[in-house]
Design an enzyme around this catalytic site. Structure first.
Site, PDB file in Angstrom:
ATOM      1  N   ASP A 197       1.128  -1.464   0.345  1.00 15.68           N
ATOM      2  CA  ASP A 197      -0.054   0.074  -0.114  1.00 15.68           C
ATOM      3  C   ASP A 197       1.208   0.605   0.004  1.00 15.68           C
ATOM      4  OD1 ASP A 197       0.837  -1.382   2.756  1.00 15.68           O
ATOM      5  OD2 ASP A 197      -0.155   1.002   3.818  1.00 15.68           O
ATOM      6  N   GLU A 226      -0.162  -0.865   5.894  1.00 23.55           N
ATOM      7  CA  GLU A 226       0.435  -0.185   7.273  1.00 23.55           C
ATOM      8  C   GLU A 226       0.755   1.194   6.967  1.00 23.55           C
ATOM      9  OE1 GLU A 226       5.126   1.215   7.844  1.00 23.55           O
ATOM     10  OE2 GLU A 226       3.107   1.939   6.112  1.00 23.55           O
TER      11      GLU A 226
END
Length: 551
Positions: free
Chosen positions: A148, A215
């Site tokens: 991400d 994250e």
């Protein structure tokens, strides 16, 4: 005869004086002065047979361009996440399907890697690849990155010199959201693996690749570590490597690489103030917004205490700087090197790092007042005001000590306005009874303590830090004299979920620029293409070296 006897007596006296001088001074010096941990270059025994591959990675235009195209494809496959994303993947499969597209990209880009590994999807989009080793008695190595990225604000689009999702490459730099944090790391890990496969490498030690997908919003959906612990058990991994650290920088005239060997703790905390409402035409002297404004003033005036102890890996970073720096004032050097045993020297060292260098965040807890909201209408008194604070907790402190300090800071304002006070940390606790004038709640939203210290003595550290030194000898000969020192992570990565799996956790992304210089999370994020090639070489060498060693 008397003359010779006199000379002998004086020789004995002088000799005794020298012996006593050494006796009294040497223990003081050896006990008072600490030394920078020495690191020697480490290379795999098969380096000579692999050297041509490393040189091709570094210098082949064909390899460089092919690698750039892989990075471009990763950037163009958008994987932004937001704080208010659905907490459960099942709540909105369509929303999370962008990670299916990203995994399909990896599958089509790295067929050799997929052929040699087994993919386990954890919580739908967590990717755990297992490259099985031939010796099951050896603990696996875990290599991490995350899929991400942070979003791009539409308001800032006009300030981007390159479209943030175009993956522009000008032959020297690659641009785009997530290139520095951390799609270059993820792609580089797989490129290194494929180069090893092409060269016929088959691991003795199992290598595990673990890629989370949230994250950037704290990782609440990341179950990869939990899955690995279920499969392999506690303390089952040789080491874990993730993003972070300072890869290459000059600090006070010293060329340094500073991998993170611990992380500060983390806390999101809210101060919630509730007061009676009413019509704005008849206001009290201070509304709840004014009261919380006073609390903000007190919070920003207050300072967390500084620490300079061996509990914090930044201690060793600055010891190494002091020992090698041509620029640092000699009195400061002396204080840093004696700080472990001398209270006054420790104070000087702390003040130098905090005030003179402006790097106080490495030697103390920090707080950032990030969000405030309250009130609903211009002619209605605000009944509810909420302040959100982000705290990064020093290695020497705990969640509890930080909460207590914040409460102590705002308590005089609470008393001034005759408010009730409570806090919520694993349960509601009333500190001052509820009052008609209003009530204040200090609520911990999420928190975790500072990370355990990674050992920086022994074979694990020697191989890891030695590989850094050797790789830079190969890729950047002008980096001779490089010092590798442990450091503290000021941010937090997904490694917080892996503490049970190993005590050897390294937060480090090889390359030419620390992330902050690459504008990670910012406008015009980029990396030098050379940095990416260095990253591939590092992981190629490190996997070979770890595979040769026993546990």
């Amino acid at each position: 005869m008397q003359f010779f006897e006199t000379r002998i007596v004086w020789s004995i006296i002088v000799g005794l004086f020298i012996v006593f001088s050494v006796f009294w001074s040497f223990p003081e010096e050896s006990e008072a002065v600490v030394k920078c941990p020495a690191t020697k270059p480490h290379r795999p025994s098969t380096f000579d047979s692999h050297k041509q591959t490393l040189l091709r990675i570094l210098h082949s235009e064909e390899f460089r361009n092919a690698s750039a195209m892989k990075l471009q494809a990763a950037i163009r496959t958008r994987t932004e996440v937001y704080d208010d994303d659905p907490i459960s993947v099942e709540d909105d499969f369509a929303y999370w399907s962008k990670f299916e597209k990203f995994e399909h990209l990896l599958r089509s880009t790295f067929p050799l890697f997929y052929n040699k590994t087994t993919l386990h999807k954890v919580n739908y989009h967590g990717l755990v690849y297992i490259w099985e080793g031939s010796d099951p008695s050896l603990k696996p190595l875990v290599l991490m990155a995350h899929q991400d990225t942070v979003p791009v604000s539409n308001i800032t689009l006009s300030q981007w010199e390159h479209d943030p999702f175009s993956g522009d490459y000008d032959g020297e730099y690659v641009y785009g959201r997530g290139i520095a944090d951390c799609k270059d790391q993820l792609i580089g890990l797989l490129e290194a693996a494929e180069e090893l496969i092409i060269n016929g490498f088959s691991p003795r030690r199992t290598v595990i690749y673990s890629f989370g997908f949230d994250e950037e919003v704290g990782g609440p959906r990341n179950k990869n570590a939990e899955w690995l612990e279920e499969k392999y058990g506690k303390d089952s991994m040789y080491a874990v490597l993730d993003e972070g650290g300072i890869n290459l920088d000059t600090i006070q005239g010293v060329k340094m690489s500073v991998p993170g060997t611990a992380e500060k703790g983390y806390m999101d905390l809210k101060i919630i103030l509730e007061t009676p409402g009413g019509h704005s035409s008849i206001p009290p002297k201070h509304t709840s917004i004014g009261i919380i404004g006073e609390m903000i003033v007190e919070l920003e005036k207050s300072e967390f205490p500084t620490y300079f102890t061996e509990q914090n890996p930044a201690f060793w970073e600055y010891v190494c700087v002091a020992e090698h720096s041509p620029d640092m004032d000699s009195s400061v050097k002396k204080s840093i090197l004696r700080a472990a045993h001398d209270e006054k020297a420790n104070e000087i060292a702390r003040n130098y790092i905090d005030v003179e260098l402006g790097k106080g965040f490495v030697v103390k807890s920090t707080r950032a007042l990030d969000i405030i909201s309250g009130g609903v209408k211009a002619n209605a008194l605000p009944e509810y005001v909420e302040l959100t604070i982000n705290v990064r907790i020093a290695m020497e402190e705990t969640v509890e000590t930080v909460v207590k300090r914040i409460i102590t800071t705002i308590e005089p304002v609470v008393d001034k306005y005759n408010l009730g006070l409570a806090f919520d940390l694993d349960g509601h606790q009333e500190l001052k009874p509820s009052k008609p004038a209003g009530n204040c709640l200090v609520k911990v939203v999420q928190a975790f303590p500072p990370a355990p210290l990674t050992p920086t003595r022994g074979n694990h550290w020697n191989i890891f830090s030695g590989t850094i030194l050797h790789v830079y000898e190969v890729v950047a000969p002008d980096s001779r004299g490089l010092v590798v020192a442990p450091g503290i992570g000021s941010g937090n990565t997904d490694t917080k979920y892996y503490w049970n799996l190993t005590k050897h956790i390294y937060r480090y992304r090889p390359g030419l620029l620390p992330g902050v210089y690459s504008k990670e999370h910012g406008i015009n994020e980029y990396i030098p293409m050379d940095s990416h090639l260095h990253l591939i070489v590092f992981y190629y060498e490190y996997i070979l070296s770890v595979d040769e060693t026993d546990d």
